[in-house]
Design a protein around this motif. Structure first.
Motif, PDB file in Angstrom:
ATOM      1  N   HIS A 104       0.832  -1.204   0.000  1.00  0.00           N
ATOM      2  CA  HIS A 104       0.000   0.000   0.000  1.00  0.00           C
ATOM      3  C   HIS A 104       0.868   1.256   0.000  1.00  0.00           C
ATOM      4  O   HIS A 104       0.555   2.245  -0.676  1.00  0.00           O
ATOM      5  CB  HIS A 104      -0.917  -0.004   1.229  1.00  0.00           C
ATOM      6  CG  HIS A 104      -1.863   1.146   1.267  1.00  0.00           C
ATOM      7  ND1 HIS A 104      -1.507   2.377   1.801  1.00  0.00           N
ATOM      8  CD2 HIS A 104      -3.150   1.286   0.821  1.00  0.00           C
ATOM      9  CE1 HIS A 104      -2.523   3.211   1.684  1.00  0.00           C
ATOM     10  NE2 HIS A 104      -3.539   2.568   1.091  1.00  0.00           N
TER      11      HIS A 104
ATOM     12  N   LEU B 262      -5.642   0.685  -4.640  1.00  0.00           N
ATOM     13  CA  LEU B 262      -5.447   1.248  -3.302  1.00  0.00           C
ATOM     14  C   LEU B 262      -6.544   0.787  -2.337  1.00  0.00           C
ATOM     15  O   LEU B 262      -6.265   0.490  -1.163  1.00  0.00           O
ATOM     16  CB  LEU B 262      -5.421   2.777  -3.390  1.00  0.00           C
ATOM     17  CG  LEU B 262      -4.143   3.373  -4.014  1.00  0.00           C
ATOM     18  CD1 LEU B 262      -4.326   4.848  -4.325  1.00  0.00           C
ATOM     19  CD2 LEU B 262      -2.957   3.163  -3.074  1.00  0.00           C
ATOM     20  N   GLU B 263      -7.785   0.729  -2.815  1.00  0.00           N
ATOM     21  CA  GLU B 263      -8.867   0.257  -1.955  1.00  0.00           C
ATOM     22  C   GLU B 263      -8.668  -1.200  -1.560  1.00  0.00           C
ATOM     23  O   GLU B 263      -8.909  -1.587  -0.399  1.00  0.00           O
ATOM     24  CB  GLU B 263     -10.205   0.433  -2.681  1.00  0.00           C
ATOM     25  CG  GLU B 263     -10.627   1.890  -2.827  1.00  0.00           C
ATOM     26  CD  GLU B 263     -11.814   2.060  -3.758  1.00  0.00           C
ATOM     27  OE1 GLU B 263     -12.318   1.013  -4.261  1.00  0.00           O
ATOM     28  OE2 GLU B 263     -12.235   3.209  -4.014  1.00  0.00           O
TER      29      GLU B 263
ATOM     30  N   THR C  35      -5.896  -1.341   0.953  1.00  0.00           N
ATOM     31  CA  THR C  35      -6.354  -0.796   2.243  1.00  0.00           C
ATOM     32  C   THR C  35      -7.141  -1.853   3.011  1.00  0.00           C
ATOM     33  O   THR C  35      -6.945  -2.040   4.230  1.00  0.00           O
ATOM     34  CB  THR C  35      -7.218   0.445   2.018  1.00  0.00           C
ATOM     35  OG1 THR C  35      -6.434   1.454   1.362  1.00  0.00           O
ATOM     36  CG2 THR C  35      -7.730   1.002   3.342  1.00  0.00           C
ATOM     37  N   ARG C  36      -8.005  -2.576   2.297  1.00  0.00           N
ATOM     38  CA  ARG C  36      -8.785  -3.641   2.965  1.00  0.00           C
ATOM     39  C   ARG C  36      -7.867  -4.736   3.491  1.00  0.00           C
ATOM     40  O   ARG C  36      -8.030  -5.228   4.610  1.00  0.00           O
ATOM     41  CB  ARG C  36      -9.797  -4.230   1.983  1.00  0.00           C
ATOM     42  CG  ARG C  36     -10.950  -3.294   1.635  1.00  0.00           C
ATOM     43  CD  ARG C  36     -12.088  -4.057   0.962  1.00  0.00           C
ATOM     44  NE  ARG C  36     -11.667  -4.702  -0.281  1.00  0.00           N
ATOM     45  CZ  ARG C  36     -11.704  -4.116  -1.472  1.00  0.00           C
ATOM     46  NH1 ARG C  36     -12.147  -2.863  -1.573  1.00  0.00           N
ATOM     47  NH2 ARG C  36     -11.335  -4.778  -2.550  1.00  0.00           N
TER      48      ARG C  36
ATOM     49  N   LYS D 276      -4.682  -4.451   4.252  1.00  0.00           N
ATOM     50  CA  LYS D 276      -3.875  -3.927   5.368  1.00  0.00           C
ATOM     51  C   LYS D 276      -4.693  -3.856   6.662  1.00  0.00           C
ATOM     52  O   LYS D 276      -4.209  -4.235   7.721  1.00  0.00           O
ATOM     53  CB  LYS D 276      -3.358  -2.540   4.977  1.00  0.00           C
ATOM     54  CG  LYS D 276      -2.416  -1.937   6.011  1.00  0.00           C
ATOM     55  CD  LYS D 276      -1.884  -0.600   5.546  1.00  0.00           C
ATOM     56  CE  LYS D 276      -3.000   0.454   5.497  1.00  0.00           C
ATOM     57  NZ  LYS D 276      -2.465   1.817   5.310  1.00  0.00           N
ATOM     58  N   ASN D 277      -5.922  -3.382   6.538  1.00  0.00           N
ATOM     59  CA  ASN D 277      -6.780  -3.290   7.728  1.00  0.00           C
ATOM     60  C   ASN D 277      -7.139  -4.656   8.282  1.00  0.00           C
ATOM     61  O   ASN D 277      -7.224  -4.853   9.518  1.00  0.00           O
ATOM     62  CB  ASN D 277      -8.053  -2.526   7.384  1.00  0.00           C
ATOM     63  CG  ASN D 277      -7.780  -1.062   7.062  1.00  0.00           C
ATOM     64  OD1 ASN D 277      -6.752  -0.530   7.485  1.00  0.00           O
ATOM     65  ND2 ASN D 277      -8.689  -0.417   6.363  1.00  0.00           N
TER      66      ASN D 277
END
Length: 424
Positions: free
Chosen positions: A380, A412-413, A416-417, A419-420
């Motif tokens: 990311h 990126l989305e 992000t998912r 990574k979260n």
């Protein structure tokens, strides 16, 4: 039925005429019709003799050069050394003459009545050169008048090993036109085979398309081979000169075109020598653009080991092409699944390159960390930085980038998912 019978009658008559002419040629192979050739004595002074076949003739001029003849920056006998080195080369290549003798190579060029490939475009001169063990022989087959094409192609096809022709743009120009004209007389001369595999135009384009404004042979001669022609007839004048020769068939009328063609085939020998050296010594090429182009060509033909060495050499230089060499090397490492080495190059380009390199390298780093190293956070980070670099380039270009914008946002989305999810 009547028109078809008429056609068969004409065909049978033509075959009978051919057979009668062939028998006559066999009985009188060299002496017949010498007095029918205009200015035959002068032609002989120019090393030219008539060649009789099927009741007509063409002219064959032969010129001999020593092996130490210097044409531009090369001694033409250097072809023997190039041939030896190709036999010993550690890689294969479309320009390699491995498996052939030096004398198997026929350096071939033509002169025509125009640039069209249609039936009406007559080829009036077929020239070729061979490098033997002690000399270079050039033979030129000349069409003395439009009705003598049977003799012209018979003389050429019985003299040349046409599977190893070396041309300049021959696959797109000379050979299609030769096939078109040959089709008109194919029932009376040997069959025309598939074209050989040495077209130097495509090699020149590979190496010098970004270096030379034009890839015409004359430009390559001047800027690459250091050949300067004095008192040479421009090629575009050849059709007009030939037309004048047909009106008054004195040898002096057409000799400037024959000399021009002679220089062309000599240039093909020099160019083959030069291109071969560029490939065989790609590690030592001084011009960074040529070195990078040579490496790309080696990679394109599947010689990745040879290409890798040239990329590594080119990437070590303090020139702008070094970054392009690093990039190509990184892609090669990626295909070989050598990700650590590829990532090291991408990081270097990402940290020290322009916005364009930051975008490209950052995207590759994001892919590598997401799919190979399974590190969503690092993926990311690189994707976000690459996206910002891309946005600055997109704004400067002022062009619609909606599709690419969507792709960046989706990446990126997704990261992000991921990574979260790992953070939880």
């Amino acid at each position: 039925m009547k028109p078809k019978l008429s056609q068969w009658k004409e065909l049978l008559a033509a075959r009978h005429k051919k057979k009668t002419a062939d028998e006559k040629n066999e009985m009188e192979p060299s002496e017949r019709g010498a007095t029918d050739v205009p200015y035959v004595d002068i032609w002989q002074e120019y090393g030219t003799k008539p060649y009789w076949f099927a009741g007509d003739y063409c002219l064959i001029r032969e010129t001999v050069y020593p092996l130490d003849y210097q044409h531009g920056c090369y001694r033409l006998g250097a072809l023997h050394d190039v041939h030896r080195r190709w036999q010993e080369a550690s890689f294969s290549h479309p320009l390699s003459c491995r498996g052939f003798a030096v004398s198997d190579l026929f350096f071939f060029d033509t002169e025509t009545m125009g640039l069209s490939s249609g039936v009406g475009t007559v080829m009036f001169l077929l020239g070729h050169a061979r490098v033997l063990g002690d000399r270079i022989i050039i033979r030129q087959h000349v069409l003395p008048h439009p009705g003598a094409e049977v003799a012209l192609y018979q003389s050429f096809l019985s003299d040349v090993d046409y599977t190893t022709l070396v041309t300049y743009n021959g696959k797109a120009f000379d050979w299609p036109r030769l096939k078109t004209r040959h089709a008109l007389v194919r029932d009376m001369v040997p069959k025309l085979p598939a074209f050989g595999h040495f077209d130097l135009y495509h090699a020149a384009r590979r190496l010098w398309k970004d270096k030379l404004d034009s890839l015409r042979l004359a430009e390559v001669e001047k800027h690459i081979l250091q050949i300067e022609r004095d008192d040479d007839v421009p090629g575009f004048l050849a059709p007009m000169i030939y037309q004048e020769f047909l009106q008054t068939p004195h040898p002096d009328r057409i000799m400037p075109v024959l000399r021009h063609n002679e220089q062309d085939v000599l240039s093909l020998i020099a160019l083959y020598i030069h291109l071969s050296i560029q490939l065989l010594e790609a590690m030592q090429i001084s011009d960074p653009r040529e070195q990078l182009a040579a490496a790309r060509w080696l990679e394109a033909v599947g010689e990745t080991a040879a290409a890798r060495g040239v990329y590594e050499q080119a990437s070590s230089k303090e020139v702008k092409e070094a970054q392009a060499a690093k990039w190509q090397l990184s892609l090669l490492y990626r295909r070989e699944r050598r990700y650590e080495e590829a990532v090291a190059i991408w990081r270097d380009l990402f940290n020290h390159g322009s916005a364009s390199w930051k975008t490209k390298a950052g995207l590759e780093l994001a892919k590598a960390y997401e799919h190979h190293f399974r590190d969503a956070a690092e993926a990311h980070r690189y994707a976000a930085a690459a996206y910002e670099a891309w946005r600055s380039l997109a704004k400067a270009s002022r062009q619609g980038m909606e599709k690419e914008e969507q792709e960046w946002r989706k990446r990126l989305e997704r990261l992000t998912r991921k990574k979260n999810k790992l953070g939880k």
